[in-house]
Motif scaffolding. Sequence first.
Motif, PDB file in Angstrom:
ATOM      1  N   ILE A 119       0.992  -1.250   0.023  1.00  0.00           N
ATOM      2  CA  ILE A 119       0.283   0.075  -0.068  1.00  0.00           C
ATOM      3  C   ILE A 119       1.009   1.266   0.037  1.00  0.00           C
ATOM      4  CG2 ILE A 119      -1.698   1.313   1.414  1.00  0.00           C
ATOM      5  CD1 ILE A 119      -2.695  -1.528   2.359  1.00  0.00           C
ATOM      6  N   ALA A 120       1.993   1.203   0.741  1.00  0.00           N
ATOM      7  CA  ALA A 120       2.991   2.353   0.896  1.00  0.00           C
ATOM      8  C   ALA A 120       3.405   2.682  -0.648  1.00  0.00           C
ATOM      9  CB  ALA A 120       3.948   2.105   1.652  1.00  0.00           C
ATOM     10  N   ILE A 121       3.940   1.565  -1.300  1.00  0.00           N
ATOM     11  CA  ILE A 121       4.233   1.760  -2.786  1.00  0.00           C
ATOM     12  C   ILE A 121       3.173   2.650  -3.590  1.00  0.00           C
ATOM     13  CG2 ILE A 121       5.114   0.844  -4.774  1.00  0.00           C
ATOM     14  CD1 ILE A 121       6.600  -1.256  -3.031  1.00  0.00           C
ATOM     15  N   GLN A 122       2.034   1.961  -3.609  1.00  0.00           N
ATOM     16  CA  GLN A 122       0.840   2.693  -4.372  1.00  0.00           C
ATOM     17  C   GLN A 122       0.639   4.026  -3.875  1.00  0.00           C
ATOM     18  OE1 GLN A 122      -2.313   0.131  -3.220  1.00  0.00           O
ATOM     19  NE2 GLN A 122      -1.473  -1.572  -4.529  1.00  0.00           N
ATOM     20  N   LYS A 123       0.704   4.577  -2.614  1.00  0.00           N
ATOM     21  CA  LYS A 123       0.416   5.977  -2.288  1.00  0.00           C
ATOM     22  C   LYS A 123       1.850   6.771  -2.507  1.00  0.00           C
ATOM     23  CE  LYS A 123      -2.280   5.101   2.076  1.00  0.00           C
ATOM     24  NZ  LYS A 123      -3.426   5.966   1.580  1.00  0.00           N
ATOM     25  N   LEU A 124       2.844   6.261  -2.542  1.00  0.00           N
ATOM     26  CA  LEU A 124       4.165   7.148  -2.992  1.00  0.00           C
ATOM     27  C   LEU A 124       3.837   7.359  -4.595  1.00  0.00           C
ATOM     28  CD1 LEU A 124       7.364   5.312  -1.365  1.00  0.00           C
ATOM     29  CD2 LEU A 124       6.652   7.764  -1.264  1.00  0.00           C
ATOM     30  N   GLU A 125       3.213   6.516  -5.397  1.00  0.00           N
ATOM     31  CA  GLU A 125       3.120   6.742  -6.743  1.00  0.00           C
ATOM     32  C   GLU A 125       2.396   7.839  -7.255  1.00  0.00           C
ATOM     33  OE1 GLU A 125       1.989   2.828  -8.040  1.00  0.00           O
ATOM     34  OE2 GLU A 125       4.195   1.994  -8.474  1.00  0.00           O
ATOM     35  N   SER A 126       1.543   7.966  -6.027  1.00  0.00           N
ATOM     36  CA  SER A 126       0.284   9.193  -6.546  1.00  0.00           C
ATOM     37  C   SER A 126       0.517  10.484  -5.323  1.00  0.00           C
ATOM     38  CB  SER A 126      -1.097   8.466  -6.293  1.00  0.00           C
ATOM     39  OG  SER A 126      -1.216   7.904  -5.021  1.00  0.00           O
ATOM     40  N   ASN A 127       1.338  10.287  -4.470  1.00  0.00           N
ATOM     41  CA  ASN A 127       1.485  11.470  -3.675  1.00  0.00           C
ATOM     42  C   ASN A 127       2.951  11.601  -3.309  1.00  0.00           C
ATOM     43  OD1 ASN A 127      -1.540  11.627  -2.607  1.00  0.00           O
ATOM     44  ND2 ASN A 127      -1.120   9.369  -2.393  1.00  0.00           N
ATOM     45  N   LYS A 128       3.110  12.691  -2.954  1.00  0.00           N
ATOM     46  CA  LYS A 128       4.389  13.287  -2.463  1.00  0.00           C
ATOM     47  C   LYS A 128       4.604  13.600  -0.668  1.00  0.00           C
ATOM     48  CE  LYS A 128       7.783  17.234  -3.113  1.00  0.00           C
ATOM     49  NZ  LYS A 128       8.788  16.183  -3.780  1.00  0.00           N
ATOM     50  N   TYR A 129       5.550  12.749  -0.391  1.00  0.00           N
ATOM     51  CA  TYR A 129       6.124  12.762   1.052  1.00  0.00           C
ATOM     52  C   TYR A 129       7.407  13.421   1.395  1.00  0.00           C
ATOM     53  CZ  TYR A 129       1.847   9.818   1.297  1.00  0.00           C
ATOM     54  OH  TYR A 129       0.478   9.410   0.796  1.00  0.00           O
ATOM     55  N   ASP A 130       7.780  13.816   2.396  1.00  0.00           N
ATOM     56  CA  ASP A 130       9.043  14.152   2.964  1.00  0.00           C
ATOM     57  C   ASP A 130       9.721  13.013   3.650  1.00  0.00           C
ATOM     58  OD1 ASP A 130       8.724  17.209   2.217  1.00  0.00           O
ATOM     59  OD2 ASP A 130       7.219  17.007   3.611  1.00  0.00           O
ATOM     60  N   LEU A 131       9.106  12.156   3.946  1.00  0.00           N
ATOM     61  CA  LEU A 131       9.717  10.977   4.964  1.00  0.00           C
ATOM     62  C   LEU A 131       8.934   9.875   5.148  1.00  0.00           C
ATOM     63  CD1 LEU A 131      12.231  11.463   7.586  1.00  0.00           C
ATOM     64  CD2 LEU A 131      10.096  10.298   8.298  1.00  0.00           C
ATOM     65  N   ILE A 132       9.378   8.561   5.303  1.00  0.00           N
ATOM     66  CA  ILE A 132       8.613   7.627   5.429  1.00  0.00           C
ATOM     67  C   ILE A 132       9.122   6.971   6.906  1.00  0.00           C
ATOM     68  CG2 ILE A 132       8.154   5.131   4.827  1.00  0.00           C
ATOM     69  CD1 ILE A 132       8.567   6.175   1.816  1.00  0.00           C
ATOM     70  N   LEU A 133       8.070   6.442   7.557  1.00  0.00           N
ATOM     71  CA  LEU A 133       8.463   5.918   8.865  1.00  0.00           C
ATOM     72  C   LEU A 133       7.932   4.386   8.671  1.00  0.00           C
ATOM     73  CD1 LEU A 133       7.049   8.234  11.815  1.00  0.00           C
ATOM     74  CD2 LEU A 133       9.449   7.770  11.139  1.00  0.00           C
ATOM     75  N   MET A 134       8.804   3.303   8.459  1.00  0.00           N
ATOM     76  CA  MET A 134       8.527   2.078   8.007  1.00  0.00           C
ATOM     77  C   MET A 134       8.871   1.201   8.928  1.00  0.00           C
ATOM     78  SD  MET A 134       8.097   0.585   5.127  1.00  0.00           S
ATOM     79  CE  MET A 134       8.815   1.471   3.626  1.00  0.00           C
ATOM     80  N   ASP A 135       7.605   0.338   9.174  1.00  0.00           N
ATOM     81  CA  ASP A 135       7.754  -0.836  10.109  1.00  0.00           C
ATOM     82  C   ASP A 135       8.474  -2.041   9.388  1.00  0.00           C
ATOM     83  OD1 ASP A 135       7.421  -2.336  12.411  1.00  0.00           O
ATOM     84  OD2 ASP A 135       5.717  -3.063  11.800  1.00  0.00           O
ATOM     85  N   LEU A 136       9.175  -2.866   9.998  1.00  0.00           N
ATOM     86  CA  LEU A 136       9.771  -3.760   9.589  1.00  0.00           C
ATOM     87  C   LEU A 136       9.023  -5.087   9.107  1.00  0.00           C
ATOM     88  CD1 LEU A 136      13.377  -3.686  11.035  1.00  0.00           C
ATOM     89  CD2 LEU A 136      12.504  -2.553   8.861  1.00  0.00           C
ATOM     90  N   GLN A 137       8.291  -5.448  10.195  1.00  0.00           N
ATOM     91  CA  GLN A 137       7.505  -6.870  10.020  1.00  0.00           C
ATOM     92  C   GLN A 137       5.916  -6.528   9.872  1.00  0.00           C
ATOM     93  OE1 GLN A 137       7.950  -9.543  13.160  1.00  0.00           O
ATOM     94  NE2 GLN A 137      10.284  -9.098  13.706  1.00  0.00           N
ATOM     95  N   MET A 138       5.535  -6.762   8.524  1.00  0.00           N
ATOM     96  CA  MET A 138       4.044  -6.451   8.331  1.00  0.00           C
ATOM     97  C   MET A 138       3.738  -7.588   7.077  1.00  0.00           C
ATOM     98  SD  MET A 138       4.069  -2.426   7.602  1.00  0.00           S
ATOM     99  CE  MET A 138       5.675  -2.688   6.284  1.00  0.00           C
ATOM    100  N   PRO A 139       2.387  -7.707   6.840  1.00  0.00           N
ATOM    101  CA  PRO A 139       1.913  -8.968   6.024  1.00  0.00           C
ATOM    102  C   PRO A 139       2.166  -8.375   4.515  1.00  0.00           C
ATOM    103  CG  PRO A 139       0.105  -7.883   7.031  1.00  0.00           C
ATOM    104  CD  PRO A 139       1.466  -7.464   7.708  1.00  0.00           C
ATOM    105  N   GLU A 140       2.063  -9.209   3.577  1.00  0.00           N
ATOM    106  CA  GLU A 140       2.175  -8.947   2.349  1.00  0.00           C
ATOM    107  C   GLU A 140       3.398  -8.530   1.641  1.00  0.00           C
ATOM    108  OE1 GLU A 140      -1.155  -7.629  -0.084  1.00  0.00           O
ATOM    109  OE2 GLU A 140      -2.478  -7.523   1.812  1.00  0.00           O
ATOM    110  N   MET A 141       3.788  -7.385   2.281  1.00  0.00           N
ATOM    111  CA  MET A 141       5.260  -6.831   2.054  1.00  0.00           C
ATOM    112  C   MET A 141       5.752  -6.299   3.225  1.00  0.00           C
ATOM    113  SD  MET A 141       6.300  -4.366  -1.122  1.00  0.00           S
ATOM    114  CE  MET A 141       5.958  -5.168  -2.507  1.00  0.00           C
ATOM    115  N   ASN A 142       6.947  -6.737   3.448  1.00  0.00           N
ATOM    116  CA  ASN A 142       7.562  -6.059   4.968  1.00  0.00           C
ATOM    117  C   ASN A 142       8.254  -4.701   4.540  1.00  0.00           C
ATOM    118  OD1 ASN A 142      10.183  -6.907   4.012  1.00  0.00           O
ATOM    119  ND2 ASN A 142       9.966  -8.995   4.586  1.00  0.00           N
ATOM    120  N   GLY A 143       8.878  -4.302   5.345  1.00  0.00           N
ATOM    121  CA  GLY A 143       9.673  -3.165   5.267  1.00  0.00           C
ATOM    122  C   GLY A 143      10.824  -3.483   4.599  1.00  0.00           C
ATOM    123  N   PHE A 144      11.598  -4.332   4.632  1.00  0.00           N
ATOM    124  CA  PHE A 144      12.788  -4.667   3.898  1.00  0.00           C
ATOM    125  C   PHE A 144      12.418  -4.736   2.365  1.00  0.00           C
ATOM    126  CE2 PHE A 144      14.222  -6.785   8.030  1.00  0.00           C
ATOM    127  CZ  PHE A 144      15.073  -5.733   8.025  1.00  0.00           C
TER     128      PHE A 144
END
Length: 964
Positions: free
Chosen positions: A743-768
């Motif tokens: 979801i984060a990648i989809q949001k980055l493709e359509s929005n502009k952000y100054d910084l990302i706070l990224m959790d490491l352990q997540m379902p579907e696609m993890n932080g790494f």
Amino acid sequence: MNKESHFARSLIEASLDPLITINDKGRITDMNESLVNITGKSREELTGSSFFDYFTEPQKAEEVYQEVFAKGSVSDSPLTLRHINGKLTDVLFNGSVFKSNKGDILGVVVVARDIAQQKWAIELQNANKELAFQNDEKEKRAAELILANQELIFQYNEKEKRAAELILANKELLFQNNEKEKRAAELILANKELLFQNNEKEKRAAELIIANKELLFQNNEKEKRAAELVIADKELIFQTEEKEKRAAELVIADKELVFQTKEKEKRAAELVIADKELVFQTEEKEKRETANKELEAISQSLKLASQYLLSLIEASLDPLVTISTKGKITDMNEATVNITGISREELTGSDFFYYFTEPQKAREVYQEVFAKGSVTNSPLTLRHKNGKLTDVLFNGSVYKDETGNVLGVVVVARDITDQKRTERELTEAIVFAELATGFAEDAKVKAESATLIAETAVKAKQQFLSNMSHEIRTPMNAIIGFTKVLLKSELSSKQKEYLQAIKLSGDALIVLINDILDLAKVDAGKMAFEQTPFKMAMSISAMLHLFEPKIREKNIELVKEYDSRIPRVLVGDPVRLHQIILNLISNAVKFTSKGKITVSVSLLEEDDTKATIEFAVKDTGIGIAQNKLEKIFDNFQQASSGTSRLYGGTGLGLAIVKQLVEAQEGSVKVVSRINEGSTFSFVLDFPKTKSDTAEEETLIELDTDFKNIKVLVVEDIALNQLLMRTLLDEFGFGCDIAGNGKIAIQKLESNKYDLILMDLQMPEMNGFEATDHIRNVMKSNIPIIALTADVTTVDLAKCKAVGMNDYIAKPVDERLLYSKIVGSVKRNLSAEEVSEPAEIETTKIRCTNLDYLYRRTKSNPVLMMEMISLYLEQTPALVSAMHNGMKDKDWGSLYAAVHKIIPSFAIMGISADFEEMAKKVQDFARSELQSDGIPELVLQLENVCTQACIELEADYKMIKKTTT
């Protein structure tokens, strides 16, 4: 069942090693005959007696016995059993608990291996004596230490040469394997040639004599030829007269008559030829003399070569035999004579298979050599004529003549008696261990699951700690975070009191989690120690301020004694030093209700490179009984059973202190008396430096210039999403939430952000995975800060390798979070203003740790600089070779480059996970069987090696600066 029980009992009684079962009171409940023999006591006397009374050190035996209960098993603990007549027997104590069907521990099963006659036990004693001698000779070894350090440098210089030599050796091994059959044939040919030439030598001498006689004969024959013609006529008349007598010889006589008639005509021609032959033989005589001299020289050379080959064969300790196609021995070396006890004369011509315990099996292996051309490592057993058996590995290959015909087999029988004995002893130990545990459980099930349990034990423990850390810290992050948010709002005094209680409980729980995880990291060897310059006096003072409220509350006095001779700046890990001293002071405060606590820091000794410092925490508390002093540093141990109830705590603090100190090659001790107090002290070495301490990162206060920052929070847990939104709202920052990396990648493709706070352990696609996609697919340089609750297994170097700029641990400190966000955004803006594209300057997460290098070089700066310089010189070329090998699919180059890189990870303190990555790449390059994920592993290795070079270059300059 009775049959199985009888079989188990017979196996136990057959053991030459004492096997004993002991109840939880230390009393012997059962034993085998070996214990009776080794103690001289009858079974009736042994049954029910104290197990420890039969050792020379009963207290040590009891400690080992207690260790079995604590750990579940103990292996190879050295003890000494005493016979009633005074005879002593050195044994290795191996024990494990046995349980009831319900899982209750019933007692201990012990196997005491007699090691009195073992060579390695004697060597161990000699090694201990040698160690004492070496300690006495320490000053004499100064020059040897310098040589050893020079040798270490030389070995590293030789490393690349050895790799090339290894490649050449592998090629040479292949060549030698290919040459093996040729050599066997050549050996046969050489022997035949030697025999042939010896025979030819004799023939040549005889031919020379014959030639001389022939020359004389032919001269005489010239005059005889005329007489022979008359003789021939007389012979014809004689044959005619003998015709009736020679009826059976008539045909031959007629042919002879015809032949002789023809010969008469040839004689004239032969006379001419004889004249020519005389001239030719004269010339040949001179050639023969030259040829004979050359033949003698060649014969001597071949004789020496043959003797050399025979000496090599005879020098072999392994039996070497040549066998004909009929299975008969044709030749052998002295080792064959020794192993069979039969002379060469008796062996020669005898049946090869007769000397094995299984002649038919030996015959089958022999026939397999003819079928396949060679056989390797076939197990057989040779029999000595006195009955002694020797286990060997049969290695054989055929040998052929110059036309390719198989003449027989060459056999080498490798003696593996010692190896088989070791395997047999190991097998017996396993059998007895399985039988012992099988008293209560199904032995077959335990045997099948033992391997799987052994392989997964470490991974399971680490995974459990990782999951526990993540699962506990995640809700604690929300509890503590929201508690802090509420404490800043308008509350009644009661509400504040309740929230303060919640916060204190949360903080206490985090401390407990950290203690457990720190202990696990030390046990697993994962605890890392920084080597940074810091001011010892300032560090100690700042730490003691933390205890002033608690000490005032208990109305006790805190005294600081600091040695002014201690260097102002030292190199070490101030965080771990704080952790050690904080645990000791916390322990002192907990058990001291009146009097004072004295913290002293003293300089013991100092030289040009390091300072040895003793730290001591003395209190006037309740004290510790003498019989408890040895156990208080054990995990979850306290001085008495009521300590935890009266004073609180888990008994982990002192265990962590001991392990942290010893992990830094220090020592810790305690002196205590009941109702008078205790003194805990430890000694550590700190390298000296002339550089000043780095400026500590200061927390940035709220800055009105940074109100328009928009942050993308990638977090899957709703409670943490709400907490991060609340904190960012307080900062005045914009916030958007993504439930996973996809979801984060989809949001980055359509929005502009100054910084990302990224959790490491997540379902579907993890932080790494998400970060790798953002950096390598989207080509974005947006600052990414990792958020993690897993403080045991999070690989900070991997965060850096995939492109993360920084990290922050949960529970999140809001001031630190604000500081990192603003600092990252500022650096990113500065980088964008530079005309040339540049790498974002971010807070670096070190991937190297020079602890090992400090220990290995004894903090010798010159040697450290040489080793770092060697790494900086070699690594870029290896990284390039690894990259090109992967790109060009040149697996040989990839394997060689990775193979050379692997040893540097441990030396330079790079995470062991990268070493595992490198080994996976190496295995792939060797087998080429599995390529999934290999390019990504190679990329991570390239990144970490590049980062290591940057860090080590800075370290090199710092060390160089301190030594000038």
